[in-house]
Design a protein around this motif. Structure first.
Motif, PDB file in Angstrom:
ATOM      1  N   LEU A   3       5.718   5.200   6.536  1.00 16.58           N
ATOM      2  CA  LEU A   3       5.778   6.377   5.681  1.00 16.58           C
ATOM      3  C   LEU A   3       4.989   7.497   6.344  1.00 16.58           C
ATOM      4  O   LEU A   3       4.081   7.245   7.140  1.00 16.58           O
ATOM      5  CB  LEU A   3       5.198   6.074   4.289  1.00 16.58           C
ATOM      6  N   MET A   4       5.308   8.725   5.987  1.00 16.10           N
ATOM      7  CA  MET A   4       4.656   9.863   6.622  1.00 16.10           C
ATOM      8  C   MET A   4       3.372  10.235   5.893  1.00 16.10           C
ATOM      9  O   MET A   4       3.321  10.217   4.649  1.00 16.10           O
ATOM     10  CB  MET A   4       5.602  11.062   6.646  1.00 16.10           C
ATOM     11  N   ARG A   5       2.371  10.572   6.684  1.00 13.84           N
ATOM     12  CA  ARG A   5       1.104  10.990   6.092  1.00 13.84           C
ATOM     13  C   ARG A   5       1.330  12.260   5.259  1.00 13.84           C
ATOM     14  O   ARG A   5       1.917  13.228   5.721  1.00 13.84           O
ATOM     15  CB  ARG A   5       0.075  11.262   7.184  1.00 13.84           C
ATOM     16  N   GLY A   6       0.861  12.235   4.030  1.00 10.88           N
ATOM     17  CA  GLY A   6       1.031  13.366   3.137  1.00 10.88           C
ATOM     18  C   GLY A   6       2.158  13.194   2.135  1.00 10.88           C
ATOM     19  O   GLY A   6       2.280  13.964   1.200  1.00 10.88           O
ATOM     20  N   SER A   7       2.994  12.176   2.328  1.00 13.99           N
ATOM     21  CA  SER A   7       4.115  11.983   1.406  1.00 13.99           C
ATOM     22  C   SER A   7       3.702  11.305   0.107  1.00 13.99           C
ATOM     23  O   SER A   7       4.354  11.489  -0.921  1.00 13.99           O
ATOM     24  CB  SER A   7       5.220  11.157   2.070  1.00 13.99           C
ATOM     25  N   ALA A   8       2.672  10.489   0.146  1.00 15.10           N
ATOM     26  CA  ALA A   8       2.196   9.806  -1.059  1.00 15.10           C
ATOM     27  C   ALA A   8       0.688   9.614  -0.938  1.00 15.10           C
ATOM     28  O   ALA A   8       0.162   9.464   0.165  1.00 15.10           O
ATOM     29  CB  ALA A   8       2.889   8.460  -1.231  1.00 15.10           C
ATOM     30  N   SER A   9       0.026   9.633  -2.072  1.00 15.77           N
ATOM     31  CA  SER A   9      -1.428   9.436  -2.061  1.00 15.77           C
ATOM     32  C   SER A   9      -1.764   7.973  -1.792  1.00 15.77           C
ATOM     33  O   SER A   9      -0.945   7.072  -2.002  1.00 15.77           O
ATOM     34  CB  SER A   9      -2.025   9.866  -3.402  1.00 15.77           C
ATOM     35  N   ASP A  10      -2.996   7.734  -1.353  1.00 14.42           N
ATOM     36  CA  ASP A  10      -3.411   6.360  -1.138  1.00 14.42           C
ATOM     37  C   ASP A  10      -3.417   5.567  -2.439  1.00 14.42           C
ATOM     38  O   ASP A  10      -3.111   4.377  -2.466  1.00 14.42           O
ATOM     39  CB  ASP A  10      -4.784   6.309  -0.471  1.00 14.42           C
ATOM     40  N   ALA A  11      -3.728   6.247  -3.564  1.00 11.04           N
ATOM     41  CA  ALA A  11      -3.737   5.560  -4.858  1.00 11.04           C
ATOM     42  C   ALA A  11      -2.328   5.119  -5.240  1.00 11.04           C
ATOM     43  O   ALA A  11      -2.120   4.009  -5.747  1.00 11.04           O
ATOM     44  CB  ALA A  11      -4.320   6.469  -5.940  1.00 11.04           C
ATOM     45  N   PHE A  12      -1.331   5.986  -4.992  1.00  7.97           N
ATOM     46  CA  PHE A  12       0.055   5.619  -5.277  1.00  7.97           C
ATOM     47  C   PHE A  12       0.461   4.414  -4.436  1.00  7.97           C
ATOM     48  O   PHE A  12       1.062   3.452  -4.942  1.00  7.97           O
ATOM     49  CB  PHE A  12       0.996   6.788  -4.989  1.00  7.97           C
ATOM     50  N   LEU A  13       0.157   4.448  -3.151  1.00  7.92           N
ATOM     51  CA  LEU A  13       0.556   3.352  -2.269  1.00  7.92           C
ATOM     52  C   LEU A  13      -0.121   2.038  -2.650  1.00  7.92           C
ATOM     53  O   LEU A  13       0.481   0.973  -2.542  1.00  7.92           O
ATOM     54  CB  LEU A  13       0.244   3.715  -0.824  1.00  7.92           C
ATOM     55  N   LYS A  14      -1.345   2.124  -3.109  1.00  6.79           N
ATOM     56  CA  LYS A  14      -2.043   0.921  -3.558  1.00  6.79           C
ATOM     57  C   LYS A  14      -1.356   0.348  -4.804  1.00  6.79           C
ATOM     58  O   LYS A  14      -1.113  -0.862  -4.891  1.00  6.79           O
ATOM     59  CB  LYS A  14      -3.508   1.231  -3.854  1.00  6.79           C
ATOM     60  N   ARG A  15      -1.036   1.230  -5.754  1.00  5.49           N
ATOM     61  CA  ARG A  15      -0.343   0.770  -6.972  1.00  5.49           C
ATOM     62  C   ARG A  15       0.998   0.151  -6.618  1.00  5.49           C
ATOM     63  O   ARG A  15       1.375  -0.914  -7.131  1.00  5.49           O
ATOM     64  CB  ARG A  15      -0.127   1.943  -7.939  1.00  5.49           C
ATOM     65  N   PHE A  16       1.726   0.812  -5.761  1.00  3.73           N
ATOM     66  CA  PHE A  16       3.063   0.329  -5.411  1.00  3.73           C
ATOM     67  C   PHE A  16       2.984  -1.025  -4.704  1.00  3.73           C
ATOM     68  O   PHE A  16       3.744  -1.944  -5.030  1.00  3.73           O
ATOM     69  CB  PHE A  16       3.780   1.338  -4.521  1.00  3.73           C
ATOM     70  N   THR A  17       2.085  -1.129  -3.742  1.00  9.87           N
ATOM     71  CA  THR A  17       1.974  -2.380  -2.978  1.00  9.87           C
ATOM     72  C   THR A  17       1.630  -3.554  -3.882  1.00  9.87           C
ATOM     73  O   THR A  17       2.248  -4.632  -3.806  1.00  9.87           O
ATOM     74  CB  THR A  17       0.917  -2.237  -1.873  1.00  9.87           C
ATOM     75  N   GLU A  18       0.647  -3.364  -4.741  1.00  7.70           N
ATOM     76  CA  GLU A  18       0.228  -4.451  -5.631  1.00  7.70           C
ATOM     77  C   GLU A  18       1.360  -4.865  -6.568  1.00  7.70           C
ATOM     78  O   GLU A  18       1.616  -6.059  -6.769  1.00  7.70           O
ATOM     79  CB  GLU A  18      -1.001  -4.027  -6.427  1.00  7.70           C
ATOM     80  N   ASP A  19       2.056  -3.879  -7.134  1.00  5.62           N
ATOM     81  CA  ASP A  19       3.140  -4.189  -8.059  1.00  5.62           C
ATOM     82  C   ASP A  19       4.314  -4.846  -7.331  1.00  5.62           C
ATOM     83  O   ASP A  19       4.894  -5.820  -7.821  1.00  5.62           O
ATOM     84  CB  ASP A  19       3.601  -2.912  -8.758  1.00  5.62           C
ATOM     85  N   PHE A  20       4.671  -4.321  -6.161  1.00  8.48           N
ATOM     86  CA  PHE A  20       5.814  -4.861  -5.433  1.00  8.48           C
ATOM     87  C   PHE A  20       5.563  -6.317  -5.040  1.00  8.48           C
ATOM     88  O   PHE A  20       6.435  -7.185  -5.200  1.00  8.48           O
ATOM     89  CB  PHE A  20       6.087  -4.025  -4.179  1.00  8.48           C
ATOM     90  N   GLU A  21       4.380  -6.608  -4.512  1.00  6.61           N
ATOM     91  CA  GLU A  21       4.099  -7.986  -4.097  1.00  6.61           C
ATOM     92  C   GLU A  21       4.019  -8.933  -5.291  1.00  6.61           C
ATOM     93  O   GLU A  21       4.370 -10.106  -5.174  1.00  6.61           O
ATOM     94  CB  GLU A  21       2.796  -8.021  -3.293  1.00  6.61           C
ATOM     95  N   LYS A  22       3.609  -8.393  -6.433  1.00  4.06           N
ATOM     96  CA  LYS A  22       3.580  -9.221  -7.636  1.00  4.06           C
ATOM     97  C   LYS A  22       4.998  -9.556  -8.087  1.00  4.06           C
ATOM     98  O   LYS A  22       5.276 -10.687  -8.524  1.00  4.06           O
ATOM     99  CB  LYS A  22       2.837  -8.491  -8.755  1.00  4.06           C
ATOM    100  N   GLN A  23       5.901  -8.565  -7.967  1.00  3.90           N
ATOM    101  CA  GLN A  23       7.282  -8.777  -8.390  1.00  3.90           C
ATOM    102  C   GLN A  23       8.100  -9.557  -7.368  1.00  3.90           C
ATOM    103  O   GLN A  23       9.143 -10.109  -7.703  1.00  3.90           O
ATOM    104  CB  GLN A  23       7.955  -7.418  -8.639  1.00  3.90           C
ATOM    105  N   HIS A  24       7.649  -9.565  -6.124  1.00  3.15           N
ATOM    106  CA  HIS A  24       8.376 -10.256  -5.048  1.00  3.15           C
ATOM    107  C   HIS A  24       7.407 -11.252  -4.398  1.00  3.15           C
ATOM    108  O   HIS A  24       6.758 -10.944  -3.403  1.00  3.15           O
ATOM    109  CB  HIS A  24       8.908  -9.263  -4.017  1.00  3.15           C
TER     110      HIS A  24
END
Length: 421
Positions: free
Chosen positions: A42-63
């Motif tokens: 992903l490109m720097r500036g496209s998403a905040s670190d907080a968003f990416l942390k939320r997404f990663t945790e949720d995605f790995e939980k669902q998969h």
């Protein structure tokens, strides 16, 4: 779009933390012991670190069988880096690319065709056209819309009130009339540089024209069509109601600095430019308003160039299934709403615009995005922008040259560039 333009178009985003890699969170309770890793650029500036942390945790939980390895990249030099990665068997599985860059990567044979998933799982019929169309190439959907940003009209509320302009215009004619009223005394009705060709493109699209067209496999410049000439004529009328330089673009001088002086009533830019204006002139805080670029009628706003990003999957990846799951999640409703609220972007579907309805600037941008378009979907379009004949054409017309003749010459140059291989 090219990286420099995209950085300007995304100036409204939040700053990211300096972390370059956000690794997966590991095995979760109940997960399978057989886990695989999906690598995402992903490109720097496209998403905040907080968003990416939320997404990663949720995605790995669902998969439970997948880990994410998200690696942040810089826009500078990204084109060559992506081209090299697409040829590497160990390259990333999912990549964020500029929406107008998809065609060149497909042309080199480096992306997976995601047409089936787009129609079955991703609701492609509702995508913003300015993101969806450049992601489509030679009959296949390779780029999946992620987020958008586009131009709106930023205006000085005090100057509108002083001129007796009670509400933002909704049609082109209302816009010209209001701007003429605003253009009095020491006030510029609008600051519009002579070579702001992205804005011109919107006026041309509104008239039913285009910058170039693919005719039976051959790209041809089309600035000399009656429709495109009408778009240029409207640009000429609007630009004359201010003191924008006819031989320069919106960055020379930076238009935010011009507006910050306080004597310009309107500016066409992405909403994030307002932040730069307020930094230059804190007295303007709370005095800036926003409205979509007006269209020809009140039925819909004007067309605008849509910048932003698409998500692609590397051709031949060993993790195609997992990569598609990542794309589906990032492009799906839940995370589209989260990203829009977090980063002040336009979501990839018009029906999701309610996610930013409480923010005037982003709501104006979302209204325009529904009429958004992108540059001609040719792998050679970057060559046109490199020595842009559209800018030179605009300056000639604003300087009094014969418009049809100048347009014909510019169209010929565009055709030559697009035919080059």
């Amino acid at each position: 779009m090219n990286p420099r333009r995209l950085r300007i178009a995304l100036s409204l985003t939040l700053a990211l933390a300096s972390t370059a890699v956000l690794p997966g969170c590991g095995v979760l309770p109940g997960g399978s012991d057989e886990r695989t890793t999906v690598t995402v650029w992903l490109m720097r500036g496209s998403a905040s670190d907080a968003f990416l942390k939320r997404f990663t945790e949720d995605f790995e939980k669902q998969h439970g069988d997948l880990d994410l390895d998200i690696r942040l990249q810089e826009w500078t030099g990204i084109g060559e880096k992506v081209k090299a990665a697409l040829k590497n068997d160990d390259g990333p599985d999912v990549i964020e690319v500029g929406n107008t860059q998809v065609a060149q990567y497909v042309d080199q044979g480096g992306l997976e065709d995601l047409t089936l998933e787009s129609a079955r799982d991703l609701g492609m019929k509702d995508w913003l056209p300015g993101l969806a169309e450049p992601g489509r190439y030679d009959g296949g959907q390779y780029g999946i819309p992620w987020y958008a940003a586009n131009r709106v009209v930023i205006y000085n509320k005090d100057l509108f009130e002083q001129a007796g302009v009670e509400r933002p215009p909704r049609t082109r004619q209302q816009w010209l009339d209001a701007t003429e009223r605003l253009n009095s005394g020491s006030t510029q009705g609008i600051y519009l540089a002579g070579q702001d060709w992205y804005t011109l493109a919107g006026f041309i699209w509104d008239e039913g024209g285009d910058l170039a067209k693919d005719r039976s496999g051959n790209w041809q410049g089309t600035l000399d069509t009656p429709e495109a000439l009408r778009g240029m004529d409207f640009y000429r009328q609007l630009q004359a109601l201010g003191d924008g330089p006819p031989n320069a673009d919106e960055e020379h001088p930076p238009q935010a600095e011009v507006f910050a002086k306080g004597d310009v009533a309107q500016l066409i830019a992405v909403p994030g430019v307002a932040r730069a204006i307020e930094e230059k002139n804190p007295e303007l805080k709370g005095k800036l308003g926003y409205f979509p670029v007006p269209g020809k009628t009140t039925r819909k706003p004007g067309a605008v160039f849509t910048g932003g990003s698409d998500l692609v999957v590397r051709d031949g990846t060993d993790q195609r299934k997992g990569a598609v799951e990542v794309v589906k999640a990032l492009a799906g409703e839940k995370w589209q709403r989260d990203l829009a609220r977090t980063m002040d972007y336009v979501p990839n579907k018009t029906k999701l615009s309610s996610a930013v309805s409480g923010k005037a600037a982003i709501a104006a941008m979302a209204a325009g995005a529904a009429q958004g378009r992108a540059t001609p979907n040719s792998p050679q379009w970057a060559a046109v922008e490199a020595d842009n004949p559209i800018k030179k054409y605009m300056s000639k017309v604003l300087g009094g040259a014969d418009a049809p003749a100048a347009a014909k010459a510019a169209s010929r140059r565009i055709t030559e560039e697009l035919d080059a291989s």
